[in-house]
Design a protein around this motif. Structure first.
Motif: not given
Lengths: 431, 252
Positions: A253, A363, A365-368, A386, A389, A403, A406, B182-185
């Protein structure tokens, strides 16, 4: 003579109108942030040749790949015929390239076979969309205009090919009857099957031949001007889009330079950033996205390969990468129309985030990178997600509570969970 | 080692999951056993290691990411680190791709790549331990190793050495389905939907009727394990990391 003048005026008007609308599209894309993608021209060219010209990413799904290939080849190759039509139209000639003899027959014969292929492929595409109702073509974003748009394109292509073949059939019959102007030329492997459907008198045949000729060429100019309003724009934009696509690993990214400056200044008070214009972090509206993101949105042909592989979408979440692209384009069009009506500084109080794309979507999205991998023309929906976000987190500090927890842990403990940094090496004591 | 003025051949970047997560700690220890077994001089940062910033970056907090990254780069550069092996594809991706732009350039490999290298060099075999011969294993591609960085073959090569019966899921390699972390999930509840992503994935994995599901990422490990538990298949199917399988095959 009159028809020549009408043809030239039509051709000029059609081209000018397209240029006018294309400029608006370019202006809209330029609303985005400039991104430098002038690096590695050779690699970019190769990517374009492979992905856009060579259709390599389509091959993953063999049936649509094959059908699309026929339409694509038909589009590229039958356009050679348009050159002849344009010359004939402007100079009042008829089948100006007929002098090529055997090669001309070969060309016309191949065009006919391709035209029949395109016709058939489009019919199958219509069946897939409207009768088989493939899941990929449905979804909340595929109602109303997007649904009709797809059907309009397919029906137009079917009509254009029908006109082309009928024109040839009438022409061949006229050639056989020895009508004036209709010199014997060309081979007609497909349209000869249509002879029985056509009348036998010279006058009605000429009427049909001329009608189809005009229908075909007017149809092409109309279609050209339909592109900027349609998902079908991909036939042009796929090329620049793949040329400018991301060449770095998908997992990489962007590192935001504006943040680098601030972080460096924080760690070292004597640090003076070269470029002291932080601006906004992330994207709330289309102006905050990059021009590549916006070009992506205009290039998207809504095929839904992205959405069909998205883990969030598959499991019933609201997120659909295709919708992200369509929303971006719709919002861009809206901002463009506002500029046309009210000037560049007009604010309509709306934004891409919230008015088009909801927080729930970004939110999920798993950015896979499955969507990025699946796109046949290298569109990157993930980058837009992204950026949204980033805006939500850095400009507004609004994120799901877990989040935030975290992020607090990373900041305070150097780990996303609430463990003490002093315990980090404890793993070595277990077994 | 540092105190003695020695420099390691390779730095093992353990990662947060590998350091704190009980299940992942086992994988960490197995990676160490493999490194020890082949006699490679390696080091870990221990308490000087900190989160790479990956979850912060994917969650949109670029500030926090860069703060973490720069602090880590300072430590890594201070120790003159040249080569890094990570136990986690997320750390791997971040250090390999996103640290160079911030002043941290290293040769970075994932532990499955290291194991493959060691096998290729003849330093590591699959002998002296549990036999996986003919056992049905399916491998789940972690997104940040596979699609994100194009590493599909190394983990599979490692499994091939075992003479196991490697079965692929319908969605594998570039088409692999995410585990859902992923993606902070990993750190939040999923959005409203009809199913959890890890259930979708585990159903696909179980459809291959495997005895083992091989993973290469501590987050995938958690998601897949949870899935197997929810499907009540803990007895029949074991989820193991490639490093654990290698360690077992060598009796480490």
């Amino acid at each position: 003579m009159v028809s020549q003048i009408i043809f030239v005026i039509l051709a000029l008007a059609g081209t000018a109108l397209f240029a006018y609308n294309a400029r608006k599209v370019i202006r809209n894309i330029k609303l985005g942030r400039a991104t430098d993608r002038s690096d590695k021209p050779q690699e970019r060219l190769m990517t374009m040749l492979k992905v856009a010209f060579g259709q390599t990413k389509m091959a993953v799904r063999p049936i649509p790949f094959f059908l699309h290939l026929i339409v694509y080849l038909g589009f590229v190759i039958i356009n050679l015929e348009v050159l002849e039509i344009a010359i004939d139209g402007a100079f009042g000639t008829h089948r100006v390239f007929a002098g090529l003899g055997g090669f001309y027959s070969f060309l016309i014969g191949s065009f006919e076979i391709l035209a029949a292929g395109v016709w058939l492929a489009c019919v199958i595409f219509l069946i897939r969309r409207n009768i088989l109702k493939l899941k990929r073509f449905s979804g909340v974003e595929m109602k109303n205009w997007p649904k009709s748009d797809a059907n309009y394109i397919l029906i137009t292509e079917i009509l254009l090919m029908t006109a082309f073949l009928t024109m040839n059939a009438a022409d061949a019959k006229l050639q056989a009857l020895g009508a004036a102007h209709y010199t014997a030329a060309g081979a007609f492997p497909i349209s000869s099957w249509l002879h029985g459907l056509l009348p036998n008198t010279v006058d009605s045949l000429i009427f049909i031949e001329r009608f189809c000729w005009w229908f075909h060429i007017v149809g092409i100019f109309a279609f050209l001007n339909y592109l900027p309003y349609s998902k079908h724009f991909h036939i042009m934009l796929a090329f620049p889009n793949t040329y400018f696509s991301k060449l770095t690993p998908k997992g990489q990214f962007t590192n935001m330079d504006s943040v680098t400056n601030e972080v460096k200044a924080m760690l070292d008070p004597s640090f003076v950033p070269a470029d002291a214009a932080p601006g906004k972090f992330g994207a709330k509206d289309i102006q905050d996205l990059s021009r590549i993101n916006l070009l992506n949105a205009y290039t998207c042909t809504e095929c839904g390969r992205c959405t069909s592989v998205c883990p969030a979408n598959i499991t019933g979440k609201l997120l659909s990468p295709r919708k992200i692209m369509m929303d971006t384009r719709d919002r861009m069009e809206e901002v463009g129309k506002n500029i046309d009506k009210h000037g560049t500084d007009h604010q309509d109080g709306k934004s891409l985030l919230d008015d088009y794309i909801t927080r729930e979507e970004i939110w999920a999205c798993t950015s896979c990178n499955a969507c990025v991998e699946a796109c046949p023309v290298n569109i990157d929906p993930l980058e837009i997600i992204m950026e949204l976000r980033r805006y939500a987190v850095m400009e507004e500090s609004v994120a799901p509570a877990s989040i935030n927890a975290m992020l607090g842990n990373v900041e305070n403990n150097g780990a996303p969970w609430k463990y003490s940094p002093a315990d980090r090496f404890n793993w070595s004591e277990g077994n | 080692m540092m105190a003695a003025g020695e420099e390691p051949e390779i730095l093992f970047w353990v990662g947060c999951a590998g350091s704190y997560d009980e299940r992942a700690q086992k994988i960490t220890r197995d990676i160490c056993k493999i490194l020890h077994h082949v006699g490679m001089k390696y080091a870990v940062l221990g308490t000087e290691e900190s989160c790479t910033g990956d979850p912060a970056k994917r969650a949109g907090n670029e500030f926090l990411f860069q703060m973490q990254a720069m602090a880590n780069i300072e430590v890594l550069n201070a120790y003159n680190i040249k080569k890094i092996v990570t136990g986690c594809p997320h750390c791997f991706n971040t250090i390999k791709n996103e640290y160079p732009g911030l002043g941290g350039t290293y040769e970075v490999i994932h532990h499955t790549q290291l194991i493959q290298d060691l096998i290729n060099e003849g330093k590591l075999k699959a002998e002296g331990g549990e036999s996986f011969k003919g056992k049905k294993i399916t491998y789940h591609d972690p997104c940040y190793l596979g699609r994100a960085n194009g590493v599909y073959e190394a983990p599979r090569k490692v499994l091939e050495v075992l003479d196991a019966d490697l079965v692929e899921m319908k969605r594998c390699k570039a088409n692999g389905l995410c585990c859902g972390a992923g993606g902070a999930q990993m750190f939040k509840e999923p959005e409203k939907g009809k199913k959890d992503v890890n259930i979708e994935r585990i159903e696909e994995a179980l459809a291959t009727e495997p005895q083992f599901i091989a993973a290469g990422c501590p987050f995938c490990m958690t998601m897949l394990n949870d899935g197997v538990k929810l499907k009540d298949k803990e007895q029949e199917v074991k989820v193991l990391d490639i490093a654990e399988i290698t360690a077992r095959a060598n009796g480490l």
